[in-house]
Design an enzyme around this catalytic site. Sequence first.
Site, PDB file in Angstrom:
ATOM      1  N   TYR A 103      46.498  81.945  62.249  1.00  0.00           N
ATOM      2  CA  TYR A 103      47.253  80.723  62.549  1.00  0.00           C
ATOM      3  C   TYR A 103      46.571  79.422  62.159  1.00  0.00           C
ATOM      4  CZ  TYR A 103      44.310  81.035  66.723  1.00  0.00           C
ATOM      5  OH  TYR A 103      43.243  81.147  67.564  1.00  0.00           O
TER       6      TYR A 103
ATOM      7  N   HIS B  51      40.175  81.860  70.149  1.00  0.00           N
ATOM      8  CA  HIS B  51      40.608  81.613  71.530  1.00  0.00           C
ATOM      9  C   HIS B  51      39.734  82.386  72.509  1.00  0.00           C
ATOM     10  CE1 HIS B  51      43.101  81.193  75.065  1.00  0.00           C
ATOM     11  NE2 HIS B  51      43.116  82.499  75.177  1.00  0.00           N
TER      12      HIS B  51
ATOM     13  N   ARG C 213      38.672  73.471  69.235  1.00  0.00           N
ATOM     14  CA  ARG C 213      38.081  74.755  69.602  1.00  0.00           C
ATOM     15  C   ARG C 213      37.510  75.386  68.335  1.00  0.00           C
ATOM     16  NH1 ARG C 213      42.491  78.489  70.449  1.00  0.00           N
ATOM     17  NH2 ARG C 213      41.744  79.445  68.543  1.00  0.00           N
TER      18      ARG C 213
END
Lengths: 326, 345
Positions: B258, B249, B245
């Site tokens: 993260y 998100h 990705r």
Amino acid sequence: MPEVNMAQALNLTLDHVLSTHTDTVILGEDVGRTGGVFRVTDGLQAKHGSERVVDTPVAESGIVGAAFGMAISGLRPIAEIQFLGFFYPAYDQVVSHVSRIRHRSRHRFTAPLVIRIPYGAGIGAAEHHSESTEALFAHTPGLKVVVPSDPADAAGLLLTAVEDPDPVIFLEPIRSYRRLQGEVASPPEPVPFGQAARRRQGSDVTLVAYGAMVPDALEAAEALAEDGHEADVIDLRTLVPLDLDTVLESVTRTGRAVIVQEGHRTCGFAAELAASIQEEALYSLQAPVQRVTGWDTVVPLRRAEHHYVPSADRIAAAARHALKGG
Amino acid sequence: MLEILQPDGSLAADAAAPLDDEETRLLFAALVAARAYDRKGTALQKQGRLATYASFEGQEAAQIGAAAALQPADWLVATYRDAAAMWFHGYPWMNLFLGRTGDERGGSPPMGVNVLPPSITVGAHMIHAVGLAWGERLQSRDRVAMTMFGDGATSEGDFHEAMNFAGVYQLPVVFLCQNNHYAISLPRAEQTASETIAQKADAYGFPGVQVDGNDLFAVHSAAQPATARARSGGGPTLIEAVTYRMAPHTTADDPGRYRDSNETEAWKERDPIARVRRYLESRGSWDDDRQAELETSAADDVEAAIAAAEDLEPLGPAEVFSAMFAEMTPQLVRQQQALMRYRDA
Ligand SMILES: Cc1ncc(C[n+]2csc(CCOP(=O)(O)OP(=O)(O)O)c2C)c(N)n1
């Protein structure tokens, strides 16, 4: 005392309980590295470690079922579900196990766990991110149900929830995370369950609300005051246990009750309150009890959401109706 | 892991392209169109014109390579991140945008498009594909159902129920997992202790294959036999497309919390679209003029779709009540009247 918003108030309370209650564990999706999608657990994993602030796989039934087991083992887990609309895979755990273990073991096993869940509409979020189905929990015997409306209560009620010997569903109004600022004591002071708060004093009509609807009820009370009507505004704080005495005392004085609830209308918490009021205070009433609620529809998406969510204006209109005698 | 088309546009040793140049050009055009839509989605969200938007940048080949193995009447049951596949299987860009603006009519694609509205709850939809496949078989139609989901979804209980039913009843289902390495902030390694997601199929008694999800040819080479086998009664397949990705998100996320931006940078080298272009160019099947023409027409299509979505009047207060049941209940009628009276007062 510092002024903080509700997300910060919850964060500092969680930090406090992790520091003072060594039996607490936080678990949920994205609660660690990111500090949760609303940042309520921000910084807690860095400070308290990944054993006590745990990023779990995407599995709500797993989170709640595991928290239940941990609770029976002697810990005080604080589980987070990302949004109320994503709670339902865990519903079986709560209805069939968490809420019943004390009863089915006659106090031999208990589950002192807290499940924190952001809830409610009003921010134009995606589908399933706007649920307000607190009535499902209130309808389930064996669960305490808490819905704070401001930063100080969020902190104080969360502290009480963690220390409570029974399972607590702790619903956090998404719309209020950053809407209101307030002073929060450090360390936070517990707010007892089952004690409603009178947010405004009045003798003409009683407005009962909780969670995200409290600021709107207060705004409605302002509008009513401009017409010369003084509203008594009661914030329930906890649905289970329910402080019916405070509601009845108020309604008995004003003779008029308007109950506000964001959730769907049929079998919502307002219906329960209206029934209780008529059972215990019918002869004090000067108008039928009014409900201002969401509808029996899916919460509409962003472009039509405003047709669903009760507004200050809808609350004031219902109060004026009651003031005219219904 | 199956790999055919390498990042530099060459074929892996001993590998053959599963598509001829014309087929490859068609799918390449779809990849470019999907990226145009996706970039527009992110931009519109930043302007406040869409609710949160979940970009699929980097996952175009996984989605289109798989969806290209479907026949028109087959079913596709996918998620909030699978707009490329949904569109390729007939769901108009207009509906996809409309849903993201916050309008239920986005969930209503034209008749004949066998694609369910995107699932927002993680994990619940895979078993729907199982039911669709089962229902089709019971009605003696040879349709296949494909379902798409992320690595995170494999942790939900419903994933396992779906896999189990599909195996027990040998249903014509293709499970396409896009392992994009993260479920919001949780890295794949913490999602499951399984070495691969593909191996989970073993436990349910049907084949699982892992492919390079940024490789159009590899994805298609796995999906094509999987749909064919499903259609002929051979049962389900799990395909794990290993991808990444590239974007947050959703537009509400901050990946800096993260993951390391160097990791994301490194995946740019593995872009699924650039390698197909290099491949076609190396075969004299593509050039800059064709590219310019393609990009212009993709941008025009996307503009027309968002304009059509935004031109629609929002649902009115009466319409909030009118799609709960085939016929409104008396309670709903009362509530609708109460809202209309309040608005008129
Ligand atoms: C039942 C449920 N739980 C939680 C969420 C919140 N959520 C949305 S996407 C997501 C991560 C999903 O990760 P993955 O399945 O890997 O798909 P990706 O988003 O990476 O495409 C989560 C936890 C949700 N939508 N539904």
